[in-house]
Design an enzyme around this catalytic site. Structure first.
Site, PDB file in Angstrom:
ATOM      1  N   SER A 249     -16.037  -2.347  10.167  1.00 57.05           N
ATOM      2  CA  SER A 249     -14.905  -3.056   9.544  1.00 57.05           C
ATOM      3  C   SER A 249     -13.971  -3.743  10.534  1.00 57.05           C
ATOM      4  O   SER A 249     -13.129  -4.540  10.112  1.00 57.05           O
ATOM      5  CB  SER A 249     -14.100  -2.096   8.691  1.00 57.05           C
ATOM      6  OG  SER A 249     -14.743  -1.899   7.470  1.00 57.05           O
TER       7      SER A 249
ATOM      8  N   LYS B 276     -13.826  -7.364  10.298  1.00 57.22           N
ATOM      9  CA  LYS B 276     -13.071  -8.025   9.224  1.00 57.22           C
ATOM     10  C   LYS B 276     -11.892  -8.835   9.772  1.00 57.22           C
ATOM     11  O   LYS B 276     -11.461  -9.815   9.175  1.00 57.22           O
ATOM     12  CB  LYS B 276     -12.595  -6.986   8.206  1.00 57.22           C
ATOM     13  CG  LYS B 276     -13.746  -6.389   7.410  1.00 57.22           C
ATOM     14  CD  LYS B 276     -13.361  -5.190   6.575  1.00 57.22           C
ATOM     15  CE  LYS B 276     -14.581  -4.689   5.802  1.00 57.22           C
ATOM     16  NZ  LYS B 276     -14.404  -3.376   5.193  1.00 57.22           N
TER      17      LYS B 276
ATOM     18  N   TYR C  80     -22.504 -10.569   5.902  1.00 56.84           N
ATOM     19  CA  TYR C  80     -21.571  -9.438   5.941  1.00 56.84           C
ATOM     20  C   TYR C  80     -22.229  -8.215   6.611  1.00 56.84           C
ATOM     21  O   TYR C  80     -21.627  -7.586   7.487  1.00 56.84           O
ATOM     22  CB  TYR C  80     -21.100  -9.100   4.517  1.00 56.84           C
ATOM     23  CG  TYR C  80     -20.249  -7.859   4.464  1.00 56.84           C
ATOM     24  CD1 TYR C  80     -18.918  -7.884   4.885  1.00 56.84           C
ATOM     25  CD2 TYR C  80     -20.772  -6.645   4.017  1.00 56.84           C
ATOM     26  CE1 TYR C  80     -18.139  -6.738   4.868  1.00 56.84           C
ATOM     27  CE2 TYR C  80     -19.998  -5.503   3.990  1.00 56.84           C
ATOM     28  CZ  TYR C  80     -18.692  -5.548   4.414  1.00 56.84           C
ATOM     29  OH  TYR C  80     -17.927  -4.399   4.411  1.00 56.84           O
TER      30      TYR C  80
ATOM     31  N   TYR D 207      -6.955   1.249   6.033  1.00 53.88           N
ATOM     32  CA  TYR D 207      -7.250   1.518   4.613  1.00 53.88           C
ATOM     33  C   TYR D 207      -6.075   2.202   3.931  1.00 53.88           C
ATOM     34  O   TYR D 207      -4.928   1.834   4.158  1.00 53.88           O
ATOM     35  CB  TYR D 207      -8.538   2.356   4.465  1.00 53.88           C
ATOM     36  CG  TYR D 207      -9.669   1.900   5.329  1.00 53.88           C
ATOM     37  CD1 TYR D 207     -10.197   0.621   5.178  1.00 53.88           C
ATOM     38  CD2 TYR D 207     -10.212   2.710   6.312  1.00 53.88           C
ATOM     39  CE1 TYR D 207     -11.233   0.180   5.971  1.00 53.88           C
ATOM     40  CE2 TYR D 207     -11.257   2.293   7.101  1.00 53.88           C
ATOM     41  CZ  TYR D 207     -11.761   1.029   6.926  1.00 53.88           C
ATOM     42  OH  TYR D 207     -12.777   0.607   7.721  1.00 53.88           O
TER      43      TYR D 207
ATOM     44  N   VAL E 102     -16.076   2.212  10.190  1.00 54.86           N
ATOM     45  CA  VAL E 102     -16.665   3.455   9.717  1.00 54.86           C
ATOM     46  C   VAL E 102     -17.648   4.083  10.727  1.00 54.86           C
ATOM     47  O   VAL E 102     -18.067   5.225  10.560  1.00 54.86           O
ATOM     48  CB  VAL E 102     -17.291   3.192   8.312  1.00 54.86           C
ATOM     49  CG1 VAL E 102     -18.681   2.592   8.443  1.00 54.86           C
ATOM     50  CG2 VAL E 102     -17.286   4.412   7.453  1.00 54.86           C
TER      51      VAL E 102
END
Ligand code: GLN
Length: 305
Positions: free
Chosen positions: A61, A64, A188, A240, A258
């Site tokens: 992530s 991102k 992705y 998060y 993660v």
């Protein structure tokens, strides 16, 4: 600094027992839960490392942030945030149910999976062109020509990524992504599978801390406004559904992944890369959080101090 990092690694090492490796992507299950490493780079380019800092892991992530950066560079902030929100949420990163509520028109923010699938789809280029642009800018930022994605982790994500697939179908039905779903997901999954180490992550951190200027070459790649937006989103959404507590306890714009990586960026001062694959219930590195909390307190790094 080196002694401080050694001491904090030693102190926080015990925390790894409280965490668990993510294995919903089967290949991530091969990581060693005991690993913990950190790399800190200051704005003069001094580099300090400690622990297991040179092991490769997939960026997950943390990518991102780069996908959002490219989407804004390609379309401008206004257009991007028509399709993805700017709000933090108190739900897991891979949640999708709010997306289907009548008022849940778009993903809450670009740091959760739903929002990131939107920003990835917005990167200009066909198919692998999007990925190549991501890889190219990452190679520039890290000054590391060898940055590439892991085909094994990519395959592992692709074969088990039905939750992300469900999110993508929902996004398409709402008109929030264009094109072939499997093509968007492919990029992705590949972007999440890009391999890095703590030093690469710290280089991304110092790039953001220096307002979009590459440490090694001095090249300015991104305007100040975009960097401010990225830093604000990292601060409010980067960890998060733990982002609020993290802002209070650490107070450094950060983004976790993660596989156990954490990117942290102290404006004008430091880029930090942490690796510790044992995760807490939010999906953040449990010992990585511990070490960043201590480091922030000892060096007064919180942007809120
Ligand atoms: N590839 C992961 C996923 O899509 C990324 C999630 C994460 O790092 N939190 O589930």
């Amino acid at each position: 600094m080196k002694e401080l990092l050694d001491r904090l690694i030693e102190k926080n090492k015990v925390l790894v027992k409280q965490g668990k490796i993510a294995n919903y992507i089967p290949l991530l299950g091969n990581a060693n839960p005991k690993d913990l490493g950190i790399c800190v780079i200051d704005s003069l380019g001094n580099l300090y490392s400690s622990g297991i800092y040179d092991k490769k892991f997939t960026i997950q992530s943390i990518s991102k942030v780069i996908a959002l950066m490219l989407a804004i560079m390609d379309h401008g902030e206004e257009e991007v945030f028509l399709k993805v929100g700017m709000e933090s949420i108190d739900e897991p990163f891979n949640s999708l149910y709010k997306l289907d509520l009548p008022h849940g028109h778009k993903p809450a923010n670009p740091m959760i999976n739903a929002g990131a699938i939107v920003t990835t789809s917005l990167i200009r280029g066909n198919g692998d062109e999007k990925l190549n642009r991501l890889l190219e800018i990452l190679r520039k930022i890290t000054n590391n020509e060898n940055i590439n994605y892991s085909k094994e982790v990519y395959q592992s994500e692709k074969t088990t990524g039905d939750r992300n697939r469900a999110i993508a179908f929902l996004l398409k039905s709402k008109g929030l992504i264009d094109g072939e779903i499997e093509e968007v997901l492919d990029i992705y999954f590949k972007q999440c599978s890009i391999e890095v180490d703590c030093q690469d992550i710290a280089k991304i951190g110092i790039f953001l801390a220096n307002k979009g200027r590459v440490l090694d070459t001095g090249e300015k790649l991104v305007d100040n406004r975009t960097i401010s937006t990225l830093m604000a989103i990292m601060t409010t959404c980067g960890m998060y559904d733990f982002s609020g507590e993290y802002a209070i306890k650490v107070g450094i714009p950060s983004k976790s992944g993660v596989s156990g990586g954490i990117l942290a960026s102290v404006p004008n001062k430091y880029g930090i890369g942490v690796y510790g694959p044992a995760l807490d219930k939010h999906g953040n590195s449990v010992a990585g959080y511990g070490i960043l909390k201590d480091l922030s307190q000892e060096l007064e790094l919180s942007i809120f101090v």
